[in-house]
Design a protein around this motif. Structure first.
Motif, PDB file in Angstrom:
ATOM      1  N   GLU A  77      15.083   6.856 -22.991  1.00 23.19           N
ATOM      2  CA  GLU A  77      15.824   6.961 -23.918  1.00 23.19           C
ATOM      3  C   GLU A  77      16.898   7.762 -23.161  1.00 23.19           C
ATOM      4  N   ASN A  78      18.249   7.627 -22.964  1.00 17.48           N
ATOM      5  CA  ASN A  78      19.119   8.281 -22.034  1.00 17.48           C
ATOM      6  C   ASN A  78      18.738   9.692 -22.045  1.00 17.48           C
ATOM      7  N   VAL A  79      19.304  10.450 -21.681  1.00 21.98           N
ATOM      8  CA  VAL A  79      19.431  11.865 -21.467  1.00 21.98           C
ATOM      9  C   VAL A  79      20.165  12.308 -20.625  1.00 21.98           C
ATOM     10  N   THR A  80      20.731  13.931 -20.736  1.00 22.25           N
ATOM     11  CA  THR A  80      21.796  14.433 -20.319  1.00 22.25           C
ATOM     12  C   THR A  80      20.918  14.886 -19.046  1.00 22.25           C
ATOM     13  N   PHE A  81      21.928  14.929 -17.799  1.00 23.13           N
ATOM     14  CA  PHE A  81      21.254  16.226 -17.005  1.00 23.13           C
ATOM     15  C   PHE A  81      20.567  17.461 -17.428  1.00 23.13           C
ATOM     16  N   ILE A  82      21.351  17.718 -18.118  1.00 28.46           N
ATOM     17  CA  ILE A  82      20.751  19.653 -19.118  1.00 28.46           C
ATOM     18  C   ILE A  82      19.199  18.998 -19.465  1.00 28.46           C
ATOM     19  N   HIS A  83      19.189  18.299 -20.006  1.00 27.67           N
ATOM     20  CA  HIS A  83      17.879  17.533 -20.632  1.00 27.67           C
ATOM     21  C   HIS A  83      16.839  18.064 -19.761  1.00 27.67           C
ATOM     22  N   VAL A  84      17.350  17.407 -18.325  1.00 34.54           N
ATOM     23  CA  VAL A  84      16.313  17.292 -16.908  1.00 34.54           C
ATOM     24  C   VAL A  84      15.680  18.270 -16.519  1.00 34.54           C
ATOM     25  N   VAL A  85      17.359  19.653 -16.043  1.00 29.76           N
ATOM     26  CA  VAL A  85      16.736  20.978 -15.994  1.00 29.76           C
ATOM     27  C   VAL A  85      16.334  21.695 -16.713  1.00 29.76           C
ATOM     28  N   ARG A  86      16.285  21.403 -18.221  1.00 25.73           N
ATOM     29  CA  ARG A  86      15.048  22.399 -18.848  1.00 25.73           C
ATOM     30  C   ARG A  86      13.803  21.421 -18.796  1.00 25.73           C
ATOM     31  N   ALA A  87      13.399  20.621 -18.381  1.00 25.29           N
ATOM     32  CA  ALA A  87      12.502  20.221 -18.563  1.00 25.29           C
ATOM     33  C   ALA A  87      11.741  20.217 -17.355  1.00 25.29           C
ATOM     34  N   LEU A  88      12.190  20.360 -16.022  1.00 24.66           N
ATOM     35  CA  LEU A  88      12.088  20.243 -14.231  1.00 24.66           C
ATOM     36  C   LEU A  88      12.131  20.994 -14.225  1.00 24.66           C
TER      37      LEU A  88
ATOM     38  N   LEU B 216       0.867  -1.389  -0.009  1.00 23.78           N
ATOM     39  CA  LEU B 216      -0.142  -0.038  -0.084  1.00 23.78           C
ATOM     40  C   LEU B 216       1.127   1.453   0.164  1.00 23.78           C
ATOM     41  N   VAL B 217       0.782   2.138  -0.556  1.00 21.92           N
ATOM     42  CA  VAL B 217       1.306   3.395  -1.492  1.00 21.92           C
ATOM     43  C   VAL B 217       0.404   4.452  -1.441  1.00 21.92           C
ATOM     44  N   ARG B 218       1.191   5.443  -0.606  1.00 20.66           N
ATOM     45  CA  ARG B 218       0.883   7.105  -1.084  1.00 20.66           C
ATOM     46  C   ARG B 218       0.924   7.091  -2.348  1.00 20.66           C
ATOM     47  N   ARG B 219      -0.475   7.739  -3.004  1.00 23.34           N
ATOM     48  CA  ARG B 219      -0.472   7.953  -4.462  1.00 23.34           C
ATOM     49  C   ARG B 219       0.700   9.643  -4.554  1.00 23.34           C
ATOM     50  N   THR B 220       1.351   9.394  -5.566  1.00 24.28           N
ATOM     51  CA  THR B 220       2.104  11.232  -6.101  1.00 24.28           C
ATOM     52  C   THR B 220       1.853  11.320  -7.494  1.00 24.28           C
ATOM     53  N   THR B 221       2.265  11.721  -8.224  1.00 23.17           N
ATOM     54  CA  THR B 221       1.405  12.389  -9.346  1.00 23.17           C
ATOM     55  C   THR B 221       3.397  12.244 -10.081  1.00 23.17           C
ATOM     56  N   PRO B 222       3.860  10.832 -10.751  1.00 22.83           N
ATOM     57  CA  PRO B 222       5.788  10.284 -11.162  1.00 22.83           C
ATOM     58  C   PRO B 222       6.199  11.693 -11.655  1.00 22.83           C
ATOM     59  N   VAL B 223       6.866  11.737 -11.692  1.00 25.38           N
ATOM     60  CA  VAL B 223       7.626  12.971 -12.274  1.00 25.38           C
ATOM     61  C   VAL B 223       8.109  11.731 -13.482  1.00 25.38           C
ATOM     62  N   PRO B 224       8.193  12.673 -14.869  1.00 28.98           N
ATOM     63  CA  PRO B 224       8.676  11.492 -16.337  1.00 28.98           C
ATOM     64  C   PRO B 224       9.909  11.726 -16.654  1.00 28.98           C
ATOM     65  N   PHE B 225      10.982  11.082 -15.746  1.00 32.59           N
ATOM     66  CA  PHE B 225      11.505  10.767 -15.640  1.00 32.59           C
ATOM     67  C   PHE B 225      12.388   9.196 -14.711  1.00 32.59           C
ATOM     68  N   GLU B 226      12.746   9.189 -15.409  1.00 32.10           N
ATOM     69  CA  GLU B 226      13.719   7.420 -14.531  1.00 32.10           C
ATOM     70  C   GLU B 226      15.256   8.383 -13.895  1.00 32.10           C
ATOM     71  N   CYS B 227      15.370   7.704 -12.749  1.00 34.22           N
ATOM     72  CA  CYS B 227      16.289   8.455 -12.065  1.00 34.22           C
ATOM     73  C   CYS B 227      17.171   7.728 -12.422  1.00 34.22           C
TER      74      CYS B 227
END
Ligand SMILES: Nc1ncnc2c1ncn2[C@@H]1O[C@H](COP(=O)(O)OP(=O)(O)OP(=O)(O)O)[C@@H](O)[C@H]1O
Ligand SMILES: [Mg+2]
Length: 306
Positions: free
Chosen positions: A167-178, A104-115
């Motif tokens: 698909e692998n992305v760079t950290f900068i890509h994540v910074v731009r998105a989030l 049983l888990v708390r429901r969240t809005t998933p962040v759209p990246f695999e970390c």
């Protein structure tokens, strides 16, 4: 004794059926994750369930969520079937199919990246490094061999693809998105969880070579680690006593299965696509034993299988 389970069927709205787990909606604030005993190899889900695999995934995640709670807060509420049934009376008659495997888990809005965090250079990271000398787009020391240990683990995010490969992305890509603050927070949390996991597992005979975390946000703005963590299904587990850098490493959990399927492919008896070939009992049994052994080594106790 819990019977092997190919797929759960609970009287709750089914939000998603993954390769291995079902996700049910409990209410607006909670989800129920149920790990079946399905197993996949070479991206194909096999027909035979692997006894106790689902319970290992669920109980190992529960172990880590509790152990690493001081590093990052998680979605974990309970993995105890009695408690789950007490909170969701509609499941009373399904108690047996929850034991060990439901969370049983708390429901969240998933962040759209695999970390993803990598502490050893394997898989797609080895392919990138061999080609470009980089990992997640950033230069790495020259001269590393396949499966080499990286002293400072690397955050190597990927997009979540609904179909096909992430698909692998760079950290900068994540910074731009989030935005930078959230991106930095995810990176810090991922590295902290991985360091905690790798450091704990290594002296117990299991190398956690790399792993994938997922995070979600709550309505009150908190970031929680969600999904499963530091399990054989979300990570590469290698047997420490057989670690030999300079080539690929055996998998702690799936090697009996991979060897069997690789032989069939080589002999031209399976083309590598669905439908999968039937598995001999010994292969299923050996795989089950590997999962139980991983659980035992890491947690220091045997899985309670009734
Ligand atoms: N607390 C949570 N809040 C919202 N979503 C969650 C939470 N925990 C897990 N999830 C979601 O549950 C889903 C689990 O399904 P998933 O498809 O990954 O199953 P799986 O059996 O692991 O399959 P696969 O092998 O394809 O990864 C993921 O999409 C994950 O983002
Ligand atoms: Mg998954």
């Amino acid at each position: 004794m819990t019977l092997p389970l190919v797929a759960s069927a609970l009287p709750l709205p089914l939000l998603r059926r993954g390769k291995v787990r079902e996700v049910y909606e409990v209410d607006r604030e909670m989800l129920l994750l149920v790990a079946s005993d399905r197993v996949s190899a070479f991206d194909v889900v096999l027909r035979e369930p692997v006894p106790h695999k689902g319970a290992v995934l669920t109980q190992l995640s529960a172990f880590w969520f509790e152990r690493l709670a001081t590093v990052v807060s998680s979605h974990f509420l309970s993995a105890d079937a009695d408690e789950i049934v007490a909170r969701i009376p509609a499941l009373t008659e399904h108690h047996a199919s929850l034991v060990g495997r439901a969370m049983l888990v708390r429901r969240t809005t998933p962040v759209p990246f695999e970390c993803v965090v990598r502490g050893y250079i394997a898989g797609s990271a080895w392919a990138e490094y061999k080609k470009a000398g980089t990992l997640a787009g950033e230069p790495l020391l020259p001269g590393l061999v396949e499966s080499a240990r990286i002293d400072r683990p690397i955050f190597s995010p990927a997009t979540k693809a609904d179909v096909g490969h992430d698909e692998n992305v760079t950290f900068i890509h994540v910074v731009r998105a989030l935005g930078r603050p959230l991106a930095e927070q995810l990176k810090r949390a991922s590295l902290g969880l991985y360091e905690g996991g790798r450091g704990y597992a290594a002296p117990r005979g299991i190398i956690i070579a790399d792993t994938k975390f997922e995070f979600g946000t709550t309505p009150d703005g908190r970031v929680l680690v969600i999904d499963e963590i530091l399990t054989p299904d979300s990570s590469r587990f290698w047997p420490a006593d057989r670690y030999t850098p300079g080539g690929s490493q055996p998998s702690f959990d799936k090697q009996p299965l991979r060897d069997y399927l690789a032989d069939l492919k080589q002999d031209g008896r399976w083309d590598g696509n669905a439908p999968p070939p039937p598995l001999p009992r010994e292969v299923v049994q050996a795989t089950s034993e590997r999962y139980l052994e991983a659980y035992k080594r890491i947690t220091g106790r045997s899985l309670d299988i009734g």
